[in-house]
Each structure stands twice: as C-alpha cells, then as structure tokens.
Design an enzyme around this catalytic site. Sequence first.
Site, PDB file in Angstrom:
ATOM      1  N   ASP A   1      10.221   5.069 -10.397  1.00 15.18           N
ATOM      2  CA  ASP A   1       9.384   5.360 -11.569  1.00 15.18           C
ATOM      3  C   ASP A   1       9.551   4.192 -12.539  1.00 15.18           C
ATOM      4  OD1 ASP A   1       7.951   6.532 -13.595  1.00 15.18           O
ATOM      5  OD2 ASP A   1       9.270   8.240 -13.873  1.00 15.18           O
TER       6      ASP A   1
ATOM      7  N   GLU B   1      15.216   5.582  -0.919  1.00 15.63           N
ATOM      8  CA  GLU B   1      14.988   6.360  -2.149  1.00 15.63           C
ATOM      9  C   GLU B   1      13.623   7.038  -2.066  1.00 15.63           C
ATOM     10  OE1 GLU B   1      15.800   7.958  -4.653  1.00 15.63           O
ATOM     11  OE2 GLU B   1      16.142   6.641  -6.377  1.00 15.63           O
ATOM     12  N   ASP B   2      13.469   8.129  -2.801  1.00 19.00           N
ATOM     13  CA  ASP B   2      12.184   8.827  -2.764  1.00 19.00           C
ATOM     14  C   ASP B   2      11.118   8.120  -3.597  1.00 19.00           C
ATOM     15  OD1 ASP B   2      13.458   9.468  -5.159  1.00 19.00           O
ATOM     16  OD2 ASP B   2      13.152  11.624  -5.004  1.00 19.00           O
TER      17      ASP B   2
ATOM     18  N   ARG C   1      11.294  21.416  -3.150  1.00 24.96           N
ATOM     19  CA  ARG C   1      11.841  20.515  -2.127  1.00 24.96           C
ATOM     20  C   ARG C   1      11.433  21.007  -0.742  1.00 24.96           C
ATOM     21  NH1 ARG C   1      15.353  16.930  -4.706  1.00 24.96           N
ATOM     22  NH2 ARG C   1      16.708  17.815  -6.313  1.00 24.96           N
TER      23      ARG C   1
ATOM     24  N   PHE D   1       3.397  13.605 -12.342  1.00 24.46           N
ATOM     25  CA  PHE D   1       4.632  14.132 -11.761  1.00 24.46           C
ATOM     26  C   PHE D   1       4.318  14.778 -10.418  1.00 24.46           C
ATOM     27  CE2 PHE D   1       8.292  16.915 -11.264  1.00 24.46           C
ATOM     28  CZ  PHE D   1       9.320  16.044 -11.585  1.00 24.46           C
TER      29      PHE D   1
HETATM   30  P1  5GP Z   1      13.527   5.823 -12.445  1.00 26.40           P
HETATM   31  O1  5GP Z   1      14.947   5.501 -12.740  1.00 26.40           O
HETATM   32  O2  5GP Z   1      12.882   4.862 -11.466  1.00 26.40           O
HETATM   33  O3  5GP Z   1      12.709   5.993 -13.680  1.00 26.40           O
HETATM   34  O4  5GP Z   1      13.503   7.266 -11.811  1.00 26.40           O
HETATM   35  C1  5GP Z   1      13.776   7.505 -10.498  1.00 26.40           C
HETATM   36  C2  5GP Z   1      14.073   8.964 -10.279  1.00 26.40           C
HETATM   37  O5  5GP Z   1      13.327   9.839 -11.151  1.00 26.40           O
HETATM   38  C3  5GP Z   1      13.676   9.358  -8.882  1.00 26.40           C
HETATM   39  O6  5GP Z   1      14.731   9.147  -7.968  1.00 26.40           O
HETATM   40  C4  5GP Z   1      13.318  10.818  -9.021  1.00 26.40           C
HETATM   41  O7  5GP Z   1      14.460  11.604  -8.859  1.00 26.40           O
HETATM   42  C5  5GP Z   1      12.828  10.962 -10.445  1.00 26.40           C
HETATM   43  N1  5GP Z   1      11.337  10.972 -10.516  1.00 26.40           N
HETATM   44  C6  5GP Z   1      10.542  10.019 -11.035  1.00 26.40           C
HETATM   45  N2  5GP Z   1       9.240  10.348 -10.937  1.00 26.40           N
HETATM   46  C7  5GP Z   1       9.197  11.551 -10.321  1.00 26.40           C
HETATM   47  C8  5GP Z   1       8.116  12.424  -9.925  1.00 26.40           C
HETATM   48  O8  5GP Z   1       6.911  12.178 -10.092  1.00 26.40           O
HETATM   49  N3  5GP Z   1       8.476  13.588  -9.317  1.00 26.40           N
HETATM   50  C9  5GP Z   1       9.774  13.929  -9.078  1.00 26.40           C
HETATM   51  N4  5GP Z   1       9.995  15.087  -8.469  1.00 26.40           N
HETATM   52  N5  5GP Z   1      10.817  13.130  -9.454  1.00 26.40           N
HETATM   53  C10 5GP Z   1      10.534  11.951 -10.048  1.00 26.40           C
END
Ligand code: 5GP
Length: 217
Positions: free
Chosen positions: A137, A133-134, A199, A186
């Site tokens: 959050d 996963e990238d 991207r 972000f």
């Molecule tokens: P979570 O469910 O952990 O809150 O969110 C995960 C997803 O939110 C990540 O896979 C990503 O797609 C998006 N996301 C969360 N923070 C960022 C950020 O700082 N930048 C970007 N581009 N996407 C984010």
Amino acid sequence: SEKGDWIFVKENEKNYNIEHFVIPEHYEGDVSNVLIPHGLILDRIEKLARQILSQYTDRLVVCCVLKGGHQFFADLVGFLKKYTTKEGKHLPIALDFIRVKSYENDTSSGSVHISMSEKELKALKGRDVLIVEDIIDTGRTMVALLDHLKKYELKSIKVASLFVKRTHLSNGFTPEYVGFSVPDVFIVGYCLDYNDYFRDLDHVCSISPAGQKKYFS
Ligand code: 5GP
C-alpha cells in the site's frame, strides 16, 4: 518488473457482479462486488512462478509474510514445486515465515516489529531470499522490513507481492514480482482481511457498507 507487466485492475469499475460467483453464505451481503476472481489469481500466480523459476539457480529461501501473505505463498510454492521445464530445470526451495506488524502511530520511522529470532535471521546469511507479501500500500512495511534485513548479509533479496495499490501515499517502493495493480480501495479475500474476517473468501472483493458495519471493531 515493469508496471506494464502487471495486470491492471481499473478504477471505478464494478468488474464482476457478485451474483455470478459462489460466495460463502456467511459473507452474503457483506461484499459488494468481485474485483478479481479466484481463478484469475491462480492463473497469474502460475506465471509469476515461472518467472521466478527462470531467474534463480541456487536454493531459494521463500519467506512468507504472515498472515495476509499466506494464501499467495501457499499457491506460489505449489506452482514452484510443480513446474519443471523441458530442460528439467527445478529449484530447491526452503520455506520461512515472518510476522510483521507495523506501528501505525510511530510517526517518523515507519518502524515494524519483526517476529523472527536473531538466530533465524542470522541463518539467512549468504542465501537468496524471496519475500512473499499480499499487498503493498504505502510501502512503509516492506521498506522497514528490507531495511531490517540489510545487516544480515543475504546474498540477494527480492519481493513478490500479489497486489500493489495505486495510491498517492506510496513511498515509491516497487517489488520485483507483482501480480496485479489495484485501485485505491480496501480489498478483502484470498487471505486479505478486515479485522480478521474475509480471509476464508477465495475471490478478491470490496466490502459492502453492510459488511463494514458488521465487522467494524
Ligand atoms: P503498507 O505498509 O504498504 O502501507 O501496508 C501494507 C499492509 O497493509 C499489508 O500487508 C496489508 O496487511 C495492509 N493493507 C493495505 N491495503 C490493504 C487492503 O486493501 N486490504 C487489506 N485487507 N489489507 C491491506
């Protein structure tokens, strides 16, 4: 993994001046500073690949979470394929892809929509699976995904995330492999997007107010 093992990207630090790096012309003015240069990201992934390799013996299914995880996945798999120890250790790997969409307005469960067929999911039974996963959050997406995979009787399941955000909204989920701990801002680049822009930017950057305005939808 222990938090102390991750690279810590500091708060409120301007890090790198945008002028010191090559930014695609179409994004000039849209990003305010470079948080993590591309070269550093690759160096870190090489190390993660070595750690992963040292901890698996059987064929590993490396599963990419699209779209954001694609670049990390591609580079990680590249290092996994390239790296062979002195003892000649190598790891057979299979590649899989999953698209996960979190329903933000689904208040209670943090449920996600997973684009893998029942047949594909059943094929994971008895396998060692590494989810790539990238960024984590709040952790809601990953917890929901892992929850969903539980019933398919995988032999093991671990998560590699290039970034973990330091946020008070975190549900406490911690991946086994983490590249960088990043501040609660972000970030874009290296396949992380803002409305599908950025991207195609190699460095991880923060967006400028002009960029936010330009790509707001
Ligand atoms: P979570 O469910 O952990 O809150 O969110 C995960 C997803 O939110 C990540 O896979 C990503 O797609 C998006 N996301 C969360 N923070 C960022 C950020 O700082 N930048 C970007 N581009 N996407 C984010």
